[in-house]
Scaffold this motif. Structure first.
Motif, PDB file in Angstrom:
ATOM      1  N   MET A   1       0.845  -1.154  -0.125  1.00 22.04           N
ATOM      2  CA  MET A   1      -0.112   0.190   0.002  1.00 22.04           C
ATOM      3  C   MET A   1       0.752   1.268   0.008  1.00 22.04           C
ATOM      4  SD  MET A   1      -3.069   1.215   0.149  1.00 22.04           S
ATOM      5  CE  MET A   1      -4.342   0.953   0.978  1.00 22.04           C
ATOM      6  N   PRO A   2       0.716   2.152  -0.858  1.00 24.31           N
ATOM      7  CA  PRO A   2       1.495   3.460  -0.886  1.00 24.31           C
ATOM      8  C   PRO A   2       1.301   4.174   0.180  1.00 24.31           C
ATOM      9  CG  PRO A   2      -0.032   3.263  -2.921  1.00 24.31           C
ATOM     10  CD  PRO A   2      -0.271   2.064  -2.032  1.00 24.31           C
ATOM     11  N   THR A   3       2.307   5.041   0.597  1.00 24.60           N
ATOM     12  CA  THR A   3       2.047   5.913   1.643  1.00 24.60           C
ATOM     13  C   THR A   3       1.575   7.358   0.907  1.00 24.60           C
ATOM     14  OG1 THR A   3       4.219   6.911   1.477  1.00 24.60           O
ATOM     15  CG2 THR A   3       3.852   4.938   3.171  1.00 24.60           C
ATOM     16  N   PHE A   4       1.277   8.056   1.848  1.00 22.05           N
ATOM     17  CA  PHE A   4       0.705   9.489   1.406  1.00 22.05           C
ATOM     18  C   PHE A   4       1.976  10.216   0.471  1.00 22.05           C
ATOM     19  CE2 PHE A   4      -0.140  13.928   1.869  1.00 22.05           C
ATOM     20  CZ  PHE A   4      -1.085  14.348   1.180  1.00 22.05           C
ATOM     21  N   THR A   5       3.083  10.223   1.205  1.00 20.43           N
ATOM     22  CA  THR A   5       4.185  10.637   0.483  1.00 20.43           C
ATOM     23  C   THR A   5       4.352   9.999  -0.876  1.00 20.43           C
ATOM     24  OG1 THR A   5       5.451  10.930   2.825  1.00 20.43           O
ATOM     25  CG2 THR A   5       6.669  11.157   0.856  1.00 20.43           C
ATOM     26  N   PHE A   7       2.329   8.752  -2.626  1.00 22.65           N
ATOM     27  CA  PHE A   7       1.201   9.168  -3.590  1.00 22.65           C
ATOM     28  C   PHE A   7       1.761  10.654  -3.958  1.00 22.65           C
ATOM     29  CE2 PHE A   7      -2.726  12.026  -3.908  1.00 22.65           C
ATOM     30  CZ  PHE A   7      -3.260  11.522  -4.874  1.00 22.65           C
ATOM     31  N   CYS A   8       1.853  11.557  -3.007  1.00 18.16           N
ATOM     32  CA  CYS A   8       2.286  12.912  -3.368  1.00 18.16           C
ATOM     33  C   CYS A   8       3.571  13.193  -4.598  1.00 18.16           C
ATOM     34  CB  CYS A   8       2.879  13.760  -2.440  1.00 18.16           C
ATOM     35  SG  CYS A   8       1.447  14.148  -1.094  1.00 18.16           S
ATOM     36  N   HIS A   9       4.306  12.087  -4.420  1.00 17.79           N
ATOM     37  CA  HIS A   9       5.563  12.178  -5.270  1.00 17.79           C
ATOM     38  C   HIS A   9       5.079  11.486  -6.737  1.00 17.79           C
ATOM     39  CE1 HIS A   9       9.076  12.925  -2.894  1.00 17.79           C
ATOM     40  NE2 HIS A   9       8.596  11.990  -2.099  1.00 17.79           N
ATOM     41  N   TYR A  10       4.096  10.565  -6.724  1.00 13.60           N
ATOM     42  CA  TYR A  10       3.464  10.219  -8.027  1.00 13.60           C
ATOM     43  C   TYR A  10       2.849  11.417  -8.616  1.00 13.60           C
ATOM     44  CZ  TYR A  10       0.200   7.893 -10.875  1.00 13.60           C
ATOM     45  OH  TYR A  10      -0.671   7.772 -12.264  1.00 13.60           O
ATOM     46  N   VAL A  11       2.062  12.001  -7.777  1.00 13.09           N
ATOM     47  CA  VAL A  11       1.275  12.931  -8.662  1.00 13.09           C
ATOM     48  C   VAL A  11       2.290  14.094  -9.351  1.00 13.09           C
ATOM     49  CG1 VAL A  11      -0.320  15.130  -8.104  1.00 13.09           C
ATOM     50  CG2 VAL A  11      -0.851  12.715  -7.175  1.00 13.09           C
ATOM     51  N   ALA A  12       3.154  14.336  -8.173  1.00 11.89           N
ATOM     52  CA  ALA A  12       4.139  15.596  -8.495  1.00 11.89           C
ATOM     53  C   ALA A  12       4.883  15.097  -9.742  1.00 11.89           C
ATOM     54  CB  ALA A  12       5.103  15.998  -7.503  1.00 11.89           C
ATOM     55  N   ASP A  13       5.332  13.748  -9.919  1.00 15.34           N
ATOM     56  CA  ASP A  13       6.146  13.389 -11.110  1.00 15.34           C
ATOM     57  C   ASP A  13       5.409  13.213 -12.176  1.00 15.34           C
ATOM     58  OD1 ASP A  13       8.377  13.213  -9.299  1.00 15.34           O
ATOM     59  OD2 ASP A  13       8.094  10.970  -8.954  1.00 15.34           O
ATOM     60  N   SER A  14       4.276  12.631 -12.130  1.00 12.77           N
ATOM     61  CA  SER A  14       3.082  12.650 -13.258  1.00 12.77           C
ATOM     62  C   SER A  14       3.139  13.908 -14.017  1.00 12.77           C
ATOM     63  CB  SER A  14       1.847  12.003 -13.125  1.00 12.77           C
ATOM     64  OG  SER A  14       2.117  10.829 -12.348  1.00 12.77           O
TER      65      SER A  14
END
Length: 89
Positions: A1-5, A7-14
């Motif tokens: 399960m991904p952490t909130f951090t 998720f934030c990295h995924y959104v920012a990188d995308s």
């Protein structure tokens, strides 16, 4: 399960990947897009910003800039208790 951090990295990188190469990546989910990409008024290059606290002087300035200073009556005020005009409009 991904952490909130994660998720934030995924959104920012995308977003970064799409911004750098919009043709190479699909547009990110609109919920993660910067508001400037989905807000139509943000596309306009405004030259004047106004606010309610200074509406009378802002209206006078805008009217003068448009050459309408002698035509527009910008002294209309609302009575805060009744929200009716004072009759000068």
């Amino acid at each position: 399960m991904p952490t909130f951090t994660d998720f934030c990295h995924y959104v920012a990188d995308s977003l970064e990947a799409w911004l750098l190469d919009p043709d190479g990546y699909s547009r990110p989910d609109q919920h993660w897009m910067p508001i400037t990409y989905i807000c139509s008024p943000c596309i306009i290059d405004y030259t004047v910003y106004s606010k309610l606290e200074t509406m009378e002087s802002d209206t006078r300035f805008i009217a003068d800039q448009c050459g309408l200073g002698q035509i527009i009556n910008y002294s209309m005020k609302l009575n805060p208790s009744t929200l009716e005009t004072d009759g000068n409009s």
